[in-house]
Design a protein around this motif. Structure first.
Motif, PDB file in Angstrom:
ATOM      1  N   MET A   1       0.907  -1.259  -0.061  1.00  0.00           N
ATOM      2  CA  MET A   1       0.014  -0.022   0.028  1.00  0.00           C
ATOM      3  C   MET A   1       0.936   1.272  -0.189  1.00  0.00           C
ATOM      4  O   MET A   1       0.648   2.123  -0.707  1.00  0.00           O
ATOM      5  CB  MET A   1      -0.888  -0.123   1.109  1.00  0.00           C
ATOM      6  CG  MET A   1      -1.630   1.080   1.344  1.00  0.00           C
ATOM      7  SD  MET A   1      -3.215   0.786   0.539  1.00  0.00           S
ATOM      8  CE  MET A   1      -4.395   1.873   1.346  1.00  0.00           C
ATOM      9  N   THR A   2       1.850   1.500   0.764  1.00  0.00           N
ATOM     10  CA  THR A   2       2.810   2.554   0.832  1.00  0.00           C
ATOM     11  C   THR A   2       3.505   2.659  -0.443  1.00  0.00           C
ATOM     12  O   THR A   2       3.729   3.791  -0.890  1.00  0.00           O
ATOM     13  CB  THR A   2       3.823   2.377   2.116  1.00  0.00           C
ATOM     14  OG1 THR A   2       4.767   1.148   1.759  1.00  0.00           O
ATOM     15  CG2 THR A   2       3.172   2.072   3.382  1.00  0.00           C
ATOM     16  N   GLU A   3       3.699   1.442  -1.182  1.00  0.00           N
ATOM     17  CA  GLU A   3       4.396   1.703  -2.399  1.00  0.00           C
ATOM     18  C   GLU A   3       3.605   2.281  -3.487  1.00  0.00           C
ATOM     19  O   GLU A   3       4.014   2.957  -4.279  1.00  0.00           O
ATOM     20  CB  GLU A   3       5.061   0.169  -2.841  1.00  0.00           C
ATOM     21  CG  GLU A   3       5.869   0.354  -3.941  1.00  0.00           C
ATOM     22  CD  GLU A   3       7.262  -0.814  -3.948  1.00  0.00           C
ATOM     23  OE1 GLU A   3       7.415  -0.883  -5.179  1.00  0.00           O
ATOM     24  OE2 GLU A   3       7.646  -1.147  -2.995  1.00  0.00           O
ATOM     25  N   ALA A   4       2.599   1.583  -3.257  1.00  0.00           N
ATOM     26  CA  ALA A   4       1.521   2.332  -4.355  1.00  0.00           C
ATOM     27  C   ALA A   4       1.013   3.835  -4.239  1.00  0.00           C
ATOM     28  O   ALA A   4       1.097   4.517  -5.333  1.00  0.00           O
ATOM     29  CB  ALA A   4       0.121   1.552  -4.227  1.00  0.00           C
ATOM     30  N   THR A   5       1.052   4.268  -3.023  1.00  0.00           N
ATOM     31  CA  THR A   5       0.791   5.628  -2.621  1.00  0.00           C
ATOM     32  C   THR A   5       2.105   6.327  -2.947  1.00  0.00           C
ATOM     33  O   THR A   5       2.061   7.535  -3.650  1.00  0.00           O
ATOM     34  CB  THR A   5       0.523   5.807  -1.289  1.00  0.00           C
ATOM     35  OG1 THR A   5       1.476   5.438  -0.466  1.00  0.00           O
ATOM     36  CG2 THR A   5      -0.818   5.196  -1.067  1.00  0.00           C
ATOM     37  N   LYS A   6       3.369   5.893  -3.008  1.00  0.00           N
ATOM     38  CA  LYS A   6       4.456   6.476  -3.188  1.00  0.00           C
ATOM     39  C   LYS A   6       4.654   6.560  -4.679  1.00  0.00           C
ATOM     40  O   LYS A   6       4.923   7.901  -5.276  1.00  0.00           O
ATOM     41  CB  LYS A   6       5.520   5.774  -2.699  1.00  0.00           C
ATOM     42  CG  LYS A   6       7.017   6.360  -2.961  1.00  0.00           C
ATOM     43  CD  LYS A   6       8.388   5.576  -2.439  1.00  0.00           C
ATOM     44  CE  LYS A   6       9.383   6.366  -2.460  1.00  0.00           C
ATOM     45  NZ  LYS A   6      10.295   5.982  -3.472  1.00  0.00           N
ATOM     46  N   ASP A   7       4.191   5.762  -5.668  1.00  0.00           N
ATOM     47  CA  ASP A   7       4.235   5.789  -7.023  1.00  0.00           C
ATOM     48  C   ASP A   7       3.160   6.770  -7.585  1.00  0.00           C
ATOM     49  O   ASP A   7       3.289   7.626  -8.466  1.00  0.00           O
ATOM     50  CB  ASP A   7       3.912   4.339  -7.738  1.00  0.00           C
ATOM     51  CG  ASP A   7       5.136   3.246  -7.741  1.00  0.00           C
ATOM     52  OD1 ASP A   7       6.006   3.746  -7.131  1.00  0.00           O
ATOM     53  OD2 ASP A   7       4.655   2.334  -7.578  1.00  0.00           O
ATOM     54  N   PHE A   8       2.064   6.649  -6.902  1.00  0.00           N
ATOM     55  CA  PHE A   8       1.211   7.631  -7.208  1.00  0.00           C
ATOM     56  C   PHE A   8       1.436   9.346  -6.737  1.00  0.00           C
ATOM     57  O   PHE A   8       1.354  10.128  -7.744  1.00  0.00           O
ATOM     58  CB  PHE A   8      -0.403   7.405  -6.427  1.00  0.00           C
ATOM     59  CG  PHE A   8      -1.524   8.476  -6.455  1.00  0.00           C
ATOM     60  CD1 PHE A   8      -1.971   8.322  -7.892  1.00  0.00           C
ATOM     61  CD2 PHE A   8      -1.715   9.427  -5.878  1.00  0.00           C
ATOM     62  CE1 PHE A   8      -3.205   9.309  -8.171  1.00  0.00           C
ATOM     63  CE2 PHE A   8      -2.657  10.260  -5.904  1.00  0.00           C
ATOM     64  CZ  PHE A   8      -3.423  10.113  -7.085  1.00  0.00           C
ATOM     65  N   ARG A   9       2.217   9.414  -5.916  1.00  0.00           N
ATOM     66  CA  ARG A   9       2.590  10.683  -5.375  1.00  0.00           C
ATOM     67  C   ARG A   9       3.738  10.954  -6.514  1.00  0.00           C
ATOM     68  O   ARG A   9       3.838  12.243  -6.866  1.00  0.00           O
ATOM     69  CB  ARG A   9       3.158  10.700  -3.889  1.00  0.00           C
ATOM     70  CG  ARG A   9       3.448  12.100  -3.443  1.00  0.00           C
ATOM     71  CD  ARG A   9       3.764  12.070  -1.983  1.00  0.00           C
ATOM     72  NE  ARG A   9       4.070  10.736  -1.564  1.00  0.00           N
ATOM     73  CZ  ARG A   9       4.861  10.422  -0.728  1.00  0.00           C
ATOM     74  NH1 ARG A   9       5.327  11.219   0.239  1.00  0.00           N
ATOM     75  NH2 ARG A   9       4.920   9.178  -0.297  1.00  0.00           N
ATOM     76  N   ASP A  10       4.517  10.210  -6.763  1.00  0.00           N
ATOM     77  CA  ASP A  10       5.839  10.431  -7.842  1.00  0.00           C
ATOM     78  C   ASP A  10       5.073  10.795  -8.941  1.00  0.00           C
ATOM     79  O   ASP A  10       5.609  11.934  -9.550  1.00  0.00           O
ATOM     80  CB  ASP A  10       6.484   9.222  -7.580  1.00  0.00           C
ATOM     81  CG  ASP A  10       7.564   9.132  -6.535  1.00  0.00           C
ATOM     82  OD1 ASP A  10       7.976  10.116  -5.662  1.00  0.00           O
ATOM     83  OD2 ASP A  10       8.161   7.930  -6.301  1.00  0.00           O
ATOM     84  N   ASN A  11       4.297  10.278  -9.675  1.00  0.00           N
ATOM     85  CA  ASN A  11       3.732  10.522 -10.722  1.00  0.00           C
ATOM     86  C   ASN A  11       2.890  11.683 -10.804  1.00  0.00           C
ATOM     87  O   ASN A  11       2.901  12.407 -11.640  1.00  0.00           O
ATOM     88  CB  ASN A  11       2.541   9.399 -10.998  1.00  0.00           C
ATOM     89  CG  ASN A  11       3.268   8.328 -11.642  1.00  0.00           C
ATOM     90  OD1 ASN A  11       4.372   8.148 -11.855  1.00  0.00           O
ATOM     91  ND2 ASN A  11       2.688   6.814 -11.388  1.00  0.00           N
ATOM     92  N   GLY A  12       2.288  12.174  -9.665  1.00  0.00           N
ATOM     93  CA  GLY A  12       1.615  13.306  -9.560  1.00  0.00           C
ATOM     94  C   GLY A  12       2.693  14.670  -9.548  1.00  0.00           C
ATOM     95  O   GLY A  12       2.344  15.657 -10.206  1.00  0.00           O
ATOM     96  N   VAL A  13       3.685  14.444  -8.843  1.00  0.00           N
ATOM     97  CA  VAL A  13       4.922  15.213  -8.900  1.00  0.00           C
ATOM     98  C   VAL A  13       5.461  15.596 -10.479  1.00  0.00           C
ATOM     99  O   VAL A  13       5.487  16.915 -10.703  1.00  0.00           O
ATOM    100  CB  VAL A  13       5.928  15.067  -7.914  1.00  0.00           C
ATOM    101  CG1 VAL A  13       7.145  16.146  -8.053  1.00  0.00           C
ATOM    102  CG2 VAL A  13       5.506  15.208  -6.493  1.00  0.00           C
ATOM    103  N   LYS A  14       5.511  14.684 -11.158  1.00  0.00           N
ATOM    104  CA  LYS A  14       5.849  14.464 -12.380  1.00  0.00           C
ATOM    105  C   LYS A  14       5.085  15.311 -13.324  1.00  0.00           C
ATOM    106  O   LYS A  14       5.269  16.199 -14.120  1.00  0.00           O
ATOM    107  CB  LYS A  14       6.408  13.226 -12.936  1.00  0.00           C
ATOM    108  CG  LYS A  14       7.543  12.382 -12.507  1.00  0.00           C
ATOM    109  CD  LYS A  14       7.671  11.045 -13.021  1.00  0.00           C
ATOM    110  CE  LYS A  14       8.779  10.364 -12.631  1.00  0.00           C
ATOM    111  NZ  LYS A  14       8.760   8.948 -13.115  1.00  0.00           N
ATOM    112  N   VAL A  15       3.562  14.876 -13.156  1.00  0.00           N
ATOM    113  CA  VAL A  15       2.748  15.699 -13.964  1.00  0.00           C
ATOM    114  C   VAL A  15       2.616  17.162 -13.678  1.00  0.00           C
ATOM    115  O   VAL A  15       2.821  18.046 -14.510  1.00  0.00           O
ATOM    116  CB  VAL A  15       1.427  14.973 -13.708  1.00  0.00           C
ATOM    117  CG1 VAL A  15       0.277  15.903 -14.476  1.00  0.00           C
ATOM    118  CG2 VAL A  15       1.294  13.690 -14.537  1.00  0.00           C
TER     119      VAL A  15
END
Length: 153
Positions: A1-15
Motif C-alpha cells: 500500500m505504501t509503495e502504491a501511494t509513493k508511485d501515485f505521489r511521484d507520478n503526481g509530482v511529475k505531472v
C-alpha cells in the motif's frame, strides 16, 4: 500500500512539474504588448461610450428641468386665469357688497348719467378703478407666489 501511494505521489509530482514547464513555455510565447494594445483600445472604447452616455444623460436632465419649469409656469398661469375669472365673477356680486364699493359705484353711476365732456371720462375711470385695483392685486399676488416657489425650481 505504501509503495502504491509513493508511485501515485511521484507520478503526481511529475505531472505537476511537466504541466508548469509547458505553461511557462506557452506564457513566454504570449506577446504582452499586443495584449496591452488590445486591452487599451477596449478601455478607450468603453471610456468614449461612457462619456457619450454621460452627455446624453446631461442633455436629458436639462430638457427635463426645462419641462418642469414650463409645467410650473403653466400651472401658475392657470392659477392666474382662475383667480381673474373668480375676480370677475365675484366683483359683480357679493364681493362689492362686502367691501361696500357698490354704494360708491351707484353714486358714480348717477354722476356718469349727469356729467358731460371730460368729467364723464373721469367718472368712467373712477367706476372701473376698483376692478383695476383688484386685478392688479391678484397679479401682484400671483407674482409674489411665483417668486416664493421659484426657489424650488
Amino acid at each position: 500500500m505504501t509503495e502504491a501511494t509513493k508511485d501515485f505521489r511521484d507520478n503526481g509530482v511529475k505531472v505537476h512539474n511537466s504541466f508548469t514547464h509547458i505553461l511557462k513555455e506557452k506564457l513566454d510565447k504570449v506577446d504582452t504588448d499586443e495584449l496591452a494594445n488590445i486591452i487599451g483600445r477596449d478601455i478607450y472604447k468603453v471610456r468614449d461610450e461612457n462619456e457619450r452616455m454621460l452627455q446624453e444623460v446631461r442633455a436629458s436632465h436639462e430638457a427635463y428641468q426645462k419641462k418642469i419649469k414650463l409645467m410650473y409656469r403653466g400651472i401658475g398661469i392657470m392659477l392666474l386665469v382662475f383667480m381673474l375669472f373668480t375676480l370677475v365673477m365675484t366683483i359683480g356680486s357679493d364681493f362689492m357688497d362686502f367691501i361696500h364699493v357698490d354704494i360708491l359705484q351707484k353714486a358714480i353711476a348717477s354722476k356718469i348719467k349727469t356729467s358731460e365732456g371730460f368729467m364723464t371720462l373721469v367718472w368712467y375711470i373712477a367706476y372701473g378703478l376698483p376692478y383695476i385695483i383688484a386685478i392688479g392685486g391678484f397679479i401682484y399676488l400671483y407674482e409674489w407666489i411665483r417668486k416664493k416657489f421659484e426657489v424650488f425650481l
